[in-house]
Scaffold this motif. Structure first.
Motif, PDB file in Angstrom:
ATOM      1  N   UNK A  97      41.521  34.778  46.426  1.00 29.05           N
ATOM      2  CA  UNK A  97      42.287  35.702  47.252  1.00 29.05           C
ATOM      3  C   UNK A  97      43.698  35.204  47.546  1.00 29.05           C
ATOM      4  N   UNK A  98      43.838  33.892  47.712  1.00 28.16           N
ATOM      5  CA  UNK A  98      45.150  33.348  48.044  1.00 28.16           C
ATOM      6  C   UNK A  98      46.066  33.283  46.826  1.00 28.16           C
ATOM      7  N   UNK A  99      45.511  32.890  45.686  1.00 22.96           N
ATOM      8  CA  UNK A  99      46.331  32.674  44.490  1.00 22.96           C
ATOM      9  C   UNK A  99      46.501  33.943  43.665  1.00 22.96           C
ATOM     10  N   UNK A 100      45.439  34.737  43.586  1.00 23.88           N
ATOM     11  CA  UNK A 100      45.483  35.952  42.769  1.00 23.88           C
ATOM     12  C   UNK A 100      45.069  37.132  43.634  1.00 23.88           C
ATOM     13  N   UNK A 101      45.858  37.421  44.635  1.00 29.88           N
ATOM     14  CA  UNK A 101      45.537  38.441  45.626  1.00 29.88           C
ATOM     15  C   UNK A 101      45.238  39.792  44.975  1.00 29.88           C
ATOM     16  N   UNK A 102      44.065  40.339  45.262  1.00 24.86           N
ATOM     17  CA  UNK A 102      43.685  41.653  44.766  1.00 24.86           C
ATOM     18  C   UNK A 102      42.943  41.640  43.449  1.00 24.86           C
ATOM     19  N   UNK A 103      42.986  40.516  42.729  1.00 29.79           N
ATOM     20  CA  UNK A 103      42.359  40.474  41.404  1.00 29.79           C
ATOM     21  C   UNK A 103      40.843  40.622  41.501  1.00 29.79           C
ATOM     22  N   UNK A 104      40.230  39.939  42.449  1.00 27.81           N
ATOM     23  CA  UNK A 104      38.775  39.998  42.564  1.00 27.81           C
ATOM     24  C   UNK A 104      38.313  41.408  42.898  1.00 27.81           C
ATOM     25  N   UNK A 105      39.025  42.078  43.793  1.00 30.56           N
ATOM     26  CA  UNK A 105      38.677  43.457  44.130  1.00 30.56           C
ATOM     27  C   UNK A 105      38.819  44.369  42.909  1.00 30.56           C
ATOM     28  N   UNK A 106      39.847  44.118  42.115  1.00 34.89           N
ATOM     29  CA  UNK A 106      40.073  44.921  40.915  1.00 34.89           C
ATOM     30  C   UNK A 106      38.939  44.727  39.904  1.00 34.89           C
ATOM     31  N   UNK A 107      38.479  43.474  39.753  1.00 33.22           N
ATOM     32  CA  UNK A 107      37.379  43.185  38.834  1.00 33.22           C
ATOM     33  C   UNK A 107      36.104  43.890  39.304  1.00 33.22           C
ATOM     34  N   UNK A 108      35.834  43.787  40.599  1.00 33.71           N
ATOM     35  CA  UNK A 108      34.644  44.433  41.152  1.00 33.71           C
ATOM     36  C   UNK A 108      34.670  45.939  40.926  1.00 33.71           C
ATOM     37  N   UNK A 109      35.803  46.545  41.193  1.00 32.24           N
ATOM     38  CA  UNK A 109      35.926  47.994  41.053  1.00 32.24           C
ATOM     39  C   UNK A 109      35.757  48.423  39.602  1.00 32.24           C
ATOM     40  N   UNK A 110      36.370  47.663  38.688  1.00 35.86           N
ATOM     41  CA  UNK A 110      36.327  48.020  37.279  1.00 35.86           C
ATOM     42  C   UNK A 110      34.913  47.927  36.711  1.00 35.86           C
ATOM     43  N   UNK A 111      34.147  46.913  37.174  1.00 33.33           N
ATOM     44  CA  UNK A 111      32.819  46.677  36.611  1.00 33.33           C
ATOM     45  C   UNK A 111      31.697  47.203  37.501  1.00 33.33           C
ATOM     46  N   UNK A 112      32.045  47.998  38.501  1.00 25.74           N
ATOM     47  CA  UNK A 112      31.057  48.466  39.471  1.00 25.74           C
ATOM     48  C   UNK A 112      29.892  49.204  38.815  1.00 25.74           C
TER      49      UNK A 112
END
Length: 328
Positions: A97-112
């Motif tokens: 979250x600190x280094x790649x803000x938003x990336x994890x949420x984007x991955x979750x959404x894409x692969x939901x």
């Protein structure tokens, strides 16, 4: 840093820090370009797992899983915890979250709705269930028992036993809710006062503790306590500060009613960014930093203060819990 552009004779000037950022992103994209690593990331976000467990869930060979984890660890995306001969891997959510803000949420959404990800989730539930049900349960979970259930071995049962080892004196429980903690501790207290601003919670606590003669109840604002100075040996603030708009004032009041030589025990969430959780549970803030709580305690007048992150939840979003022990 000089970079020569092949498409034109121009020379581009890039700062050293900017160049490092670009290379870091380049390494990240290379690491996450393999779908198997995406699968591991999404599994480790939910649960701390071993290589063997990940291999069984994903049906990938263990050496291949180990290789993928090595790449993720090198990138700082996963953490490893050693327990005896076993290694337990967990997603480094804070770094993500600190280094790649938003990336994890984007991955979750894409692969939901991805079929393979859904299959992994179902298989993980099955694997963990089978482990707990194994006839060789103790051998299977030795060194990792806190993650697994067995009949009669719950945190409530354990707490009831351990509570008998302490002598608490006069206890003030701020934000006592329906009295579940009072039920555990009142037997070992000279007196136990439950305080909550919710009338329904107080009524439920009275019903729960109707047979306890040493328990009192008071519906009031924890920012302005209707008690005399130096009245209690132990003041409890367990998971209540997240419901306060003025947490420093609550700590001031806890100090005022605490006797010299007494203590205040605080348990609360570390600062986080999950505003949906705040609204869902009626929290008034997004948690705290240990240093902030320690400073408020010292400003209130406590002589000895220790504030540490004492645990982290296994289930996502892996909230961290701060414990503060303040002596007056």
């Amino acid at each position: 840093m000089l970079v020569i552009c092949k498409e034109s004779p121009k020379i581009l000037y890039i700062s050293q820090s900017r160049y490092k950022d670009i290379m870091s992103l380049n390494d990240l994209f290379k690491t996450m370009s393999d779908e198997s690593r995406i699968r591991l990331v999404l599994l480790l976000q939910q649960q701390e797992l071993t290589v063997a467990e990940l291999a069984e869930i994903t049906r990938l060979a263990q050496p291949r899983v180990s290789t993928h984890l090595s790449h993720l660890k090198k990138q700082g995306l996963v953490q490893v915890r050693k327990q005896g001969v076993s290694s337990y891997y967990r997603l480094h959510t804070e770094h993500f979250n600190q280094t790649y803000n938003g990336l994890l949420d984007m991955i979750q959404l894409h692969y939901e709705d991805h079929a393979l990800i859904q299959q992994d989730n179902q298989q993980m539930a099955l694997v963990m269930s089978q482990q707990a049900a194994s006839n060789q349960w103790v051998d299977a979970v030795a060194g990792d028992m806190e993650r697994h259930y067995s009949p009669g071995r719950t945190w409530e049962a354990t707490t009831r036993v351990v509570a008998k080892l302490v002598n608490l004196g006069a206890v003030l429980d701020l934000g006592s809710g329906d009295g579940v903690l009072a039920e555990l501790l009142a037997h070992n207290a000279a007196s136990y006062t439950c305080v909550d601003n919710n009338a329904k919670a107080i009524e439920a606590a009275k019903a729960r503790l109707k047979d306890r003669d040493n328990v009192q109840f008071n519906q009031c604002d924890i920012h302005q306590l209707p008690f005399d100075d130096a009245q209690y040996d132990c003041v409890l603030l367990l998971h209540v500060l997240t419901y306060s708009t003025k947490p420093a004032a609550v700590i001031q009041e806890a100090h005022r009613v605490c006797r010299p030589g007494g203590s205040v025990l605080i348990s609360t969430l570390e600062a986080h960014q999950h505003e949906d959780v705040m609204s869902e549970y009626g929290h008034k803030n997004l948690g705290f930093e240990p240093q902030q709580l320690e400073q408020w305690c010292r400003q209130a007048g406590f002589g000895q203060v220790q504030a540490v992150i004492s645990s982290q939840e296994q289930r996502k979003p892996h909230f961290k819990i701060i414990t503060v022990d303040a002596q007056k």
